[in-house]
Design an enzyme around this catalytic site. Sequence first.
Site, PDB file in Angstrom:
ATOM      1  N   CYS A   2       0.830  -1.189   0.000  1.00 26.28           N
ATOM      2  CA  CYS A   2       0.000   0.000   0.000  1.00 26.28           C
ATOM      3  C   CYS A   2       0.870   1.248   0.000  1.00 26.28           C
ATOM      4  O   CYS A   2       1.935   1.279   0.611  1.00 26.28           O
ATOM      5  CB  CYS A   2      -0.960   0.081   1.186  1.00 26.28           C
ATOM      6  SG  CYS A   2      -2.082  -1.298   1.306  1.00 26.28           S
ATOM      7  N   ARG A  27       3.741  -0.334  -4.924  1.00 23.47           N
ATOM      8  CA  ARG A  27       3.473  -0.884  -3.592  1.00 23.47           C
ATOM      9  C   ARG A  27       2.141  -1.627  -3.516  1.00 23.47           C
ATOM     10  O   ARG A  27       1.863  -2.322  -2.529  1.00 23.47           O
ATOM     11  CB  ARG A  27       3.464   0.244  -2.546  1.00 23.47           C
ATOM     12  CG  ARG A  27       4.773   0.989  -2.462  1.00 23.47           C
ATOM     13  CD  ARG A  27       4.660   2.129  -1.468  1.00 23.47           C
ATOM     14  NE  ARG A  27       4.556   1.654  -0.107  1.00 23.47           N
ATOM     15  CZ  ARG A  27       5.582   1.400   0.670  1.00 23.47           C
ATOM     16  NH1 ARG A  27       6.806   1.591   0.235  1.00 23.47           N
ATOM     17  NH2 ARG A  27       5.412   0.972   1.896  1.00 23.47           N
ATOM     18  N   TRP A  75      -2.966  -2.672  -1.641  1.00 24.74           N
ATOM     19  CA  TRP A  75      -2.681  -4.081  -1.871  1.00 24.74           C
ATOM     20  C   TRP A  75      -3.449  -4.807  -0.763  1.00 24.74           C
ATOM     21  O   TRP A  75      -3.096  -4.728   0.405  1.00 24.74           O
ATOM     22  CB  TRP A  75      -1.181  -4.348  -1.762  1.00 24.74           C
ATOM     23  CG  TRP A  75      -0.794  -5.748  -2.099  1.00 24.74           C
ATOM     24  CD1 TRP A  75      -0.551  -6.252  -3.340  1.00 24.74           C
ATOM     25  CD2 TRP A  75      -0.584  -6.826  -1.182  1.00 24.74           C
ATOM     26  NE1 TRP A  75      -0.214  -7.578  -3.255  1.00 24.74           N
ATOM     27  CE2 TRP A  75      -0.226  -7.967  -1.947  1.00 24.74           C
ATOM     28  CE3 TRP A  75      -0.669  -6.957   0.203  1.00 24.74           C
ATOM     29  CZ2 TRP A  75       0.042  -9.195  -1.372  1.00 24.74           C
ATOM     30  CZ3 TRP A  75      -0.399  -8.185   0.777  1.00 24.74           C
ATOM     31  CH2 TRP A  75      -0.046  -9.294  -0.007  1.00 24.74           C
ATOM     32  N   ASN A 100      -1.407   1.753   5.947  1.00 21.74           N
ATOM     33  CA  ASN A 100      -0.586   0.732   5.300  1.00 21.74           C
ATOM     34  C   ASN A 100      -0.129  -0.220   6.395  1.00 21.74           C
ATOM     35  O   ASN A 100       0.385   0.226   7.411  1.00 21.74           O
ATOM     36  CB  ASN A 100       0.622   1.431   4.650  1.00 21.74           C
ATOM     37  CG  ASN A 100       1.687   0.452   4.227  1.00 21.74           C
ATOM     38  OD1 ASN A 100       1.385  -0.683   3.858  1.00 21.74           O
ATOM     39  ND2 ASN A 100       2.933   0.880   4.278  1.00 21.74           N
ATOM     40  N   GLY A 101      -0.348  -1.524   6.206  1.00 23.97           N
ATOM     41  CA  GLY A 101       0.081  -2.468   7.237  1.00 23.97           C
ATOM     42  C   GLY A 101      -1.116  -3.225   7.775  1.00 23.97           C
ATOM     43  O   GLY A 101      -2.178  -3.270   7.140  1.00 23.97           O
ATOM     44  N   GLU A 483      15.978 -18.531  -9.094  1.00 26.07           N
ATOM     45  CA  GLU A 483      15.603 -17.153  -9.415  1.00 26.07           C
ATOM     46  C   GLU A 483      14.952 -17.088 -10.799  1.00 26.07           C
ATOM     47  O   GLU A 483      13.971 -16.368 -11.007  1.00 26.07           O
ATOM     48  CB  GLU A 483      16.846 -16.250  -9.321  1.00 26.07           C
ATOM     49  CG  GLU A 483      16.650 -14.815  -9.744  1.00 26.07           C
ATOM     50  CD  GLU A 483      15.570 -14.062  -8.971  1.00 26.07           C
ATOM     51  OE1 GLU A 483      15.106 -14.540  -7.923  1.00 26.07           O
ATOM     52  OE2 GLU A 483      15.172 -12.978  -9.451  1.00 26.07           O
ATOM     53  N   LYS A 487      11.209 -15.695 -11.466  1.00 22.77           N
ATOM     54  CA  LYS A 487      10.899 -14.631 -12.437  1.00 22.77           C
ATOM     55  C   LYS A 487       9.786 -15.082 -13.374  1.00 22.77           C
ATOM     56  O   LYS A 487       8.840 -14.347 -13.623  1.00 22.77           O
ATOM     57  CB  LYS A 487      12.118 -14.272 -13.289  1.00 22.77           C
ATOM     58  CG  LYS A 487      13.193 -13.423 -12.697  1.00 22.77           C
ATOM     59  CD  LYS A 487      12.869 -11.982 -12.452  1.00 22.77           C
ATOM     60  CE  LYS A 487      12.158 -11.793 -11.148  1.00 22.77           C
ATOM     61  NZ  LYS A 487      12.939 -11.754  -9.947  1.00 22.77           N
ATOM     62  N   GLU A 490       6.419 -15.302 -11.540  1.00 25.94           N
ATOM     63  CA  GLU A 490       5.920 -13.979 -11.125  1.00 25.94           C
ATOM     64  C   GLU A 490       5.245 -13.228 -12.269  1.00 25.94           C
ATOM     65  O   GLU A 490       4.198 -12.623 -12.080  1.00 25.94           O
ATOM     66  CB  GLU A 490       7.096 -13.096 -10.650  1.00 25.94           C
ATOM     67  CG  GLU A 490       7.497 -13.263  -9.216  1.00 25.94           C
ATOM     68  CD  GLU A 490       8.660 -12.348  -8.854  1.00 25.94           C
ATOM     69  OE1 GLU A 490       8.560 -11.681  -7.825  1.00 25.94           O
ATOM     70  OE2 GLU A 490       9.670 -12.302  -9.583  1.00 25.94           O
ATOM     71  N   HIS A 506      15.461 -37.993  -7.992  1.00 24.86           N
ATOM     72  CA  HIS A 506      14.799 -38.204  -6.696  1.00 24.86           C
ATOM     73  C   HIS A 506      13.352 -37.712  -6.730  1.00 24.86           C
ATOM     74  O   HIS A 506      12.766 -37.465  -5.680  1.00 24.86           O
ATOM     75  CB  HIS A 506      15.591 -37.505  -5.588  1.00 24.86           C
ATOM     76  CG  HIS A 506      16.974 -38.055  -5.453  1.00 24.86           C
ATOM     77  ND1 HIS A 506      17.241 -39.280  -4.885  1.00 24.86           N
ATOM     78  CD2 HIS A 506      18.169 -37.575  -5.873  1.00 24.86           C
ATOM     79  CE1 HIS A 506      18.537 -39.516  -4.931  1.00 24.86           C
ATOM     80  NE2 HIS A 506      19.121 -38.494  -5.528  1.00 24.86           N
ATOM     81  N   LYS A 605       5.618  -4.621  -4.649  1.00 20.86           N
ATOM     82  CA  LYS A 605       7.074  -4.545  -4.591  1.00 20.86           C
ATOM     83  C   LYS A 605       7.607  -4.481  -3.173  1.00 20.86           C
ATOM     84  O   LYS A 605       8.639  -5.029  -2.860  1.00 20.86           O
ATOM     85  CB  LYS A 605       7.544  -3.328  -5.371  1.00 20.86           C
ATOM     86  CG  LYS A 605       9.045  -3.201  -5.407  1.00 20.86           C
ATOM     87  CD  LYS A 605       9.546  -3.030  -6.798  1.00 20.86           C
ATOM     88  CE  LYS A 605      11.033  -3.240  -6.902  1.00 20.86           C
ATOM     89  NZ  LYS A 605      11.375  -4.622  -7.204  1.00 20.86           N
TER      90      LYS A 605
HETATM   91  C1  F1P Z   1      11.694  -9.057  -1.331  1.00 24.72           C
HETATM   92  C2  F1P Z   1      10.774  -9.425  -2.492  1.00 24.72           C
HETATM   93  C3  F1P Z   1      11.416  -9.118  -3.842  1.00 24.72           C
HETATM   94  C4  F1P Z   1      10.441  -9.379  -4.982  1.00 24.72           C
HETATM   95  C5  F1P Z   1       9.129  -8.618  -4.799  1.00 24.72           C
HETATM   96  C6  F1P Z   1       8.567  -8.822  -3.407  1.00 24.72           C
HETATM   97  O1  F1P Z   1      11.821  -7.688  -1.261  1.00 24.72           O
HETATM   98  O2  F1P Z   1      10.474 -10.788  -2.401  1.00 24.72           O
HETATM   99  O3  F1P Z   1      12.549  -9.914  -4.015  1.00 24.72           O
HETATM  100  O4  F1P Z   1      10.998  -9.003  -6.222  1.00 24.72           O
HETATM  101  O5  F1P Z   1       9.364  -7.284  -5.099  1.00 24.72           O
HETATM  102  O6  F1P Z   1       9.569  -8.661  -2.376  1.00 24.72           O
HETATM  103  P1  F1P Z   1      13.105  -6.944  -0.689  1.00 24.72           P
HETATM  104  O7  F1P Z   1      13.263  -7.343   0.750  1.00 24.72           O
HETATM  105  O8  F1P Z   1      14.279  -7.339  -1.513  1.00 24.72           O
HETATM  106  O9  F1P Z   1      12.755  -5.489  -0.828  1.00 24.72           O
END
Ligand code: F1P
Length: 610
Positions: A2, A27, A75, A100-101, A483, A487, A490, A506, A605
């Site tokens: 958020c 966010r 979010w 937010n939270g 990774e 990607k 995601e 396995h 993010k």
């Molecule tokens: C960790 C993370 C990112 C991912 C996404 C959600 O964030 O898992 O790696 O790309 O944006 O959060 P951070 O601790 O690296 O900011």
Amino acid sequence: MCGIVGAIAQRDVIEILVEGLKRLEYRGYDSAGVALVNPDKKLDRVRRVGKVKALADAMTSEDHPGSVGIAHTRWATHGEPSEANAHPHISNDRIAVVHNGIIENHAALRADLIAEGYQFASETDTEVITHLLHKELLKSGDMLEAFKATIAQLDGAYGTVAIDVENPGQLYAARSGSPLVIGYGIGENFLASDQLALLPVTRRFSFLEEGDIAVITRTSVQIYDQAGQTVQREISESDITHDAGDKGPFKHYMLKEIYEQPIAIKNTLEGRLKNGKLAETAFGEDADRILKDIEHVQIIACGTSYHAGMVARYWFEEYAGISCNVEIASEFRYRKSQVHPKSLLVTISQSGETADTLAALRLAKEIGYHSSLTICNVPGSSLVRESDLAYLMNAGAEIGVASTKAFTVQLVGLLLLVTAIGRHKDMNAETESHVVSALNALPAKIEQALDMSKAINLLAEDFADKHHSLFLGRGDQYPIAMEGALKLKEISYIHAEAYAAGELKHGPLALIDADMPVIVVAPNNELLEKLHSNVEEVRARGGLMYVFADSGAHFKSDSTMKVLSVPHCEKVIAPILYSVPLQLLSYYVALIKGTDVDQPRNLAKSVTVE
Ligand code: F1P
């Protein structure tokens, strides 16, 4: 998660609020809303489901005067993304709140408020703040007292901002676990979850500390600390030169950020290398005094940052000769772990605000870690402020939700840390200069890897109708396979799993058929022969493979296998280099799938809730 923006000025603030939300959209982006106190001292609230654009379009179709207001991009945590659940929430047409939270005790508070006659219009935890504040305001008649009394009753990690139509000259803000930054203008002031939101209106910022409450007027900022004492928080001038609002010639932020990797790596190395060696001060003036005593490294992170930590474990043990464990923050913080003597806690985070990682750092301080260091991209973030040492990544703002340049820059920072600690352990001067020269060569190697873009774009078409995929790697390329899989899932929503190639027999071998593309990362290292055998295991079961291989790795394209040649590089930097073609693969597959590359569904993010 958020994003919050608040503004108090002489001019109308709607444009500032909406532009701020656009910049905070990374966010959260399931709904957005704004509330202004209009010139008739009435609340003017507009909310829309979907992205900030839907709100912006609604706002431009009519006039929305008002010089004080708050805004929010959501979010969802409590309650589905809907207009009723979108912020701001209001109480009795008087109070408006954005948040937010998470308010952990919201259920009990809600029950009490309902018993007292308050009617709830949403399923959110936020709405309890709104009605509680209204109730406290009726009790004390004083908005600051009411705000303090409200905050005192909330459990959880959050940031919140409130306005009251009867007190239109103030914004009230509280930080408890989620970041809030104050922006100072001339005759106007602002608030936001991230300074990025306010860059068009100011460059002067101060960060609220944990437990701070702030009252902001057009011309003043009054901050109270946890104990209720008036405090000053340092105001600093932001030197963010990179205005993240600009995508340049790229279609998506993600692609732009993939292409920024050579420069981001140059920037992170800037000033940290000296005469072919790591500079003594690369981790700060005080670092060597702390690092020389370290006997064990514990890395904590989430998501992509966790994968960076997994690579570093191979490096710490191989090049520095020091033991290293890596753990996901949400696991570490809720289990009883044993602390090795003289253990350094390393957190890795792009944002510096990830709730679980921050909680893990705070826990580590209580349970006897020698010291803490963070590798982080956001100066002034909570992890940077609360760690003993901080490596600021200088990667530039990363906007795409799926992390790309932050990952490779984290890896560079980690390799420098391996060197800084290794110097006091098993790493001799020759190995150090080898690592440094490999790092200096890395930006040019990545430029070459970016030239694979066309070939990868073509190959991506093979994935258009696929629902599952398997990524394989060995050694320090195993986390790179993880990774790569992260990607792809995601941003293309294709189910992707990663395995250490030696684990194939396995279990995962049972999945192999022509509908399950297998992506293999194959640099020319000591595990190559083993990897060749694993590839044969897949071939024998009719699997289709896509191999990203060093030219000397002797893989040949045929009917069961497409080989893409990755520029040859030194072994130590290979995990960093091989990340790049996998990023491109997921990007081009997502393009074909037509997904929202920069803002994939259900994600955000900055994960400031646990
Ligand atoms: C960790 C993370 C990112 C991912 C996404 C959600 O964030 O898992 O790696 O790309 O944006 O959060 P951070 O601790 O690296 O900011």
